[in-house]
Design an enzyme around this catalytic site. Structure first.
Site, PDB file in Angstrom:
ATOM      1  N   GLU A 294       0.813  -1.215   0.000  1.00 15.71           N
ATOM      2  CA  GLU A 294       0.000   0.000   0.000  1.00 15.71           C
ATOM      3  C   GLU A 294       0.849   1.269   0.000  1.00 15.71           C
ATOM      4  OE1 GLU A 294      -0.559  -2.694   1.670  1.00 15.71           O
ATOM      5  OE2 GLU A 294      -2.693  -3.204   1.578  1.00 15.71           O
TER       6      GLU A 294
ATOM      7  N   LYS B  46      -3.099 -12.762  21.492  1.00 10.27           N
ATOM      8  CA  LYS B  46      -3.690 -12.167  22.695  1.00 10.27           C
ATOM      9  C   LYS B  46      -3.903 -13.276  23.708  1.00 10.27           C
ATOM     10  CE  LYS B  46      -4.858  -9.329  19.092  1.00 10.27           C
ATOM     11  NZ  LYS B  46      -4.822  -9.710  17.654  1.00 10.27           N
TER      12      LYS B  46
ATOM     13  N   TRP C  99      -0.497  -8.890  25.065  1.00  7.14           N
ATOM     14  CA  TRP C  99      -0.159  -9.117  23.667  1.00  7.14           C
ATOM     15  C   TRP C  99       1.211  -9.793  23.580  1.00  7.14           C
ATOM     16  CZ3 TRP C  99      -1.437  -4.429  19.966  1.00  7.14           C
ATOM     17  CH2 TRP C  99      -2.833  -4.257  19.925  1.00  7.14           C
TER      18      TRP C  99
END
Lengths: 547, 547
Positions: free
Chosen positions: A334, A444, A449
């Protein structure tokens, strides 16, 4: 109050940023420098003439402004010519990712509404099978490295070299809006169909100018300067080969295009053509180091830029041991792709290698004009303390402005006016980005995390490990738990328990939490990869779930 | 057919090219690098904070978007801050040429409609005299290098440092149209009033990106890379100090601003601050070489870019003898200014100096994105054969789009869609530009064109000659005839006839025609110069005519 807008005098030329302008300087600086592919070898003057010839061929094939031309080729001089000629006549260059599944290739070509396909012999079977599903395609041009082009039932308009030979060597390329689409290609996410990104002439010119400054101006990152010799090892269909072909052409350096990536050939070309600068994803670099030709070649001084995935410490050490100058960059499909680079800090490149490793492995600091920070799940800025994790969001002059014909995912990409990279990172107080994980790959577990990449890195330090992937698997009690797939080094033997023990040393050092140690470590023969050689976590998760 | 224009998704950020973006990278790369001026010395983080403070001060002084802020200062850190803060709030920075005559300074400030004036103590008498003729000016901010600011009857809003100290160190700089005017300044032609050129944010960003690539990527022209130390010797009010302050700041190099140009101080700063790269017009470089401090300083390795006028062979040899790395660039006030640079050809920089002289003295080849060729009096393209003369016309993304409030001369500048430089040159088959003369200074005699610069160069080779100017004077029989003014070297004695004899050797070698030898050679004490140190041919012609 309004600002004062510049007033053009009668006749003033409002110079649009068009790809044709990138061709002006290389030929002037080094008209005799070579572009090399296989037995083809010609100079910058000839490159310019061939781009003009290709433009005539495209027009004769019925291509108008706004039409889309697909290229299915390995890295070649022809592909470089298409990088210029297709957008320079106002058409759109569709870089077909030939490593996608046939269904996905067909999807992208239909979705991009390709009009004409430049197709290499190797992809004739693929395109013959797809042709019935591609009503927009009205012609094919055959690309061949063989003396006799492969036979096909497609009735191509002709073979590339034959068509060029019959075309005029000058072309008056028109001016048009710099916001015209120049290129498009498709990125495969973890869900749904491939998504089309697109880049304008303006964006590619700005990306090129920033790329040349980035690769030339920093003494600790001097990858591409006027006397370098460039050979890509990131496919030309993949994010503009990181934009370097445009930069190399603007500078006027010697360029070597290696065709299909065969590690032994890549190393031979390095040796025989005097290559000094290449770039590739970590898996390609690993193949390179492991190949037969590398064993008998002095690789000292080869400057390698890696990216697309963080290199493992193991790979980095192997490269250093071979005398390779390695650096890391960061970007995504992107983003055209350049976002940041692992510039060493002033003076740092004179330190012993050991003290440079961390900086060389990090994604570095953002390059000129790139504005970037981390946000948490609530969209709030995350402190740059080297520990706090957040998603990287970015603004730069060369980011896709959406996904082609998909307003909804485009709006998600740009939520809040910043482009969401999907990458989770920390940023040091010194501004160094450390990519920790894809936001979808973060595990998670037990309320915290865990970055799968961190665990992969630590496992890869074990001598018996050749490759490793860590994914999260659903767990009733903890939400998710990490699971590791491991490919052992040739001849090595190992029990999973030994790897858990290996990881426990980092737990006791406080480097990772005990939640991060996978309960489930599986020794496997191979780990699924994506078409560009990255670990395919989506497929790994499916495979693990189905097992 | 129309091209396909990129479609922005909802929220997509259409990154405008604004000067504020140039600040992002330097601070990230080298937050601790220094900006030095006199006793002031601070780092890039502080630079950013001070730019924010200045922005608040300007707004508090009533400056809105579209207003014009004049700066009258020597080269300083304050001026660098104004380079950013003024355009970043959407205002226009008027670089006042303080070396013009007071009348001309007044003319330019009235014509530019300056609202606020940042004025150094040294220019208080000047601005006090002009103030009554400047109704648009509603305030003054005093710039001072002394512990106690100079006294003035202007009632300034305050002293710069005091005002900054009271302002906030963060500022949320707005986005606006990249085509907003960022800077303006005036160029003095040979006739009429000074003419205002103007440059947009977009133009300056593109000029900066091209400048960094130009100065970093070419091994034979490696003037400004990350570890260099920059000190300008072209005034900051003169064509953006050739644009280098923006480039240096984007890269994050150490910058040294020398105040008013005193040759001894310049050499001391070179030595004490570790300066590696400077640029200046030939007359400034000549002063530098002749100064006392230079006699006792090892100048080896100082990289000097010259331009604004072609260096004489004599100056070039003097610089080489002192171990200075000298290069030539070419541009003009109308072109921001970068157009071309004397890149050496690959390998050429390893040759003995003698074989590099020609390339180092030439204007070089055009830099990236610059499109340029020669035309004759009829507007037709002139062949690039190294001999044929023509006027350089150009297109680039950073050319003034006209003259401010002067549509007619703007249209003349852009006649035919190309910007007319007024410079007569030849271009070699290898693409090297050799500036021969200003089109107004070419001497038309006996049916042919004689370049005054060529004759000046040949006369300067004579050991007794310190400075020389050649102009055309009307002649009833030949149309014009060349006339030379010569300043002798200290202690030298010479009869004009000896110089004619000196020139005849070049006639017999076929280097010049016999028409080129001036009949009239006058030994003088001094030769008139323009405000930026160039030979003032207009004044010379008047002086010669009146004599």
């Amino acid at each position: 109050m309004p600002t004062k807008i510049i007033e053009p005098a009668e006749g003033a030329y409002p110079y649009p940023l068009l790809i044709k302008s990138l061709l002006l300087s290389g030929r002037r600086y080094a008209p005799q420098r070579e572009i090399v592919h296989g037995s083809s070898r010609y100079n910058y003057q000839e490159l310019n003439a061939r781009i003009c010839r290709l433009a005539h061929v495209l027009r004769a094939a019925g291509i108008n402004e706004g039409d889309t031309v697909a290229v299915m080729d390995w890295d070649s001089h022809r592909y470089l010519e298409a990088y210029f000629a297709v957008p320079m006549i106002g058409a759109v260059l569709h870089h077909v990712n030939v490593r996608l599944s046939p269904d996905q290739v067909g999807y992208t070509m239909a979705h991009a509404q390709d009009s004409l396909v430049l197709v290499h012999d190797d992809f004739l079977p693929l395109i013959e099978a797809l042709a019935p599903q591609l009503p927009s395609v009205h012609g094919y041009i055959q690309l061949s490295d063989a003396p006799v082009p492969g036979s096909t039932r497609l009735s191509p308009l002709g073979e590339y070299e034959a068509l060029l030979a019959g075309a005029d060597s000058t072309y008056d390329f028109p001016d048009f809006d710099e916001n015209s689409v120049a290129t498009t290609f498709y990125t495969t996410g973890t869900t749904g169909n491939p998504k089309g990104v697109y880049f304008s002439h303006r964006q590619l010119v700005l990306h090129t100018l920033s790329m040349t400054t980035t690769l030339a101006a920093y003494e600790g990152f001097a990858l591409l300067r006027s006397e370098d010799v460039y050979m890509p090892m990131t496919p030309m269909f993949h994010v503009h080969a990181w934009g370097v072909p445009y930069a190399a052409t603007m500078l006027g350096v010697k360029q070597v295009y290696p065709g299909r990536y065969d590690p032994d050939r890549l190393v031979r070309l390095f040796r025989e053509e005097g290559v000094t600068f290449s770039h590739g994803v970590p898996t390609v670099l690993q193949m390179l180091l492991n190949c037969e030709e590398a064993a008998k070649t002095d690789l000292t001084g080869w400057k390698l830029l890696t990216g697309g995935a963080a290199p493992t410490e193991s790979l980095v050490r192997q490269m250093a041991a071979r005398g390779i100058e390695f650096f890391t960059g960061y970007g995504l499909s992107e983003s055209c792709p350049l976002l940041s680079a692992s510039f060493l800090e002033p003076g740092q490149h004179e330190l012993p290698l050991e003290q440079q490793l961390e900086a060389r492995m990090a994604a570095g600091i953002p390059v000129q004009l790139v504005d970037l920070h981390l946000i948490d799940a609530a969209g709030q800025r995350v402190p740059e303390d080297g520990a706090s994790l957040g998603e990287i969001v970015v603004r730069a002059p060369w980011l896709t402005q959406g996904y082609y014909r998909d307003a909804q995912t485009g709006a998600q990409l740009w939520q809040g006016g910043w482009m969401h990279t999907g990458d989770v990172a920390s940023i040091t107080p010194g501004g160094m980005i450390q990519i920790r994980d894809r936001i979808k790959d973060v595990i998670k577990t037990g309320g915290e995390w865990v970055c799968s990449l961190r665990i992969e890195n630590l496992i890869s330090l074990h001598a018996a490990v050749a490759e490793v992937a860590v994914v999260g698997v659903p767990d009733a009690r903890w939400g998710e738990r990490p699971l590791a797939l491991v490919v052992l080094a040739a001849g090595a033997e190992l029990e999973p328990g030994a790897l858990q023990q290996h990881l426990m040393q980092f737990v006791s050092q406080g480097q990772i939490s005990k939640w991060a140690v996978p309960d489930d470590i599986r020794i496997v023969e191979a780990i699924p990869k994506t078409s560009v050689g990255k670990l395919d976590k989506k497929q790994i998760r499916e495979q693990v779930r189905d097992a």
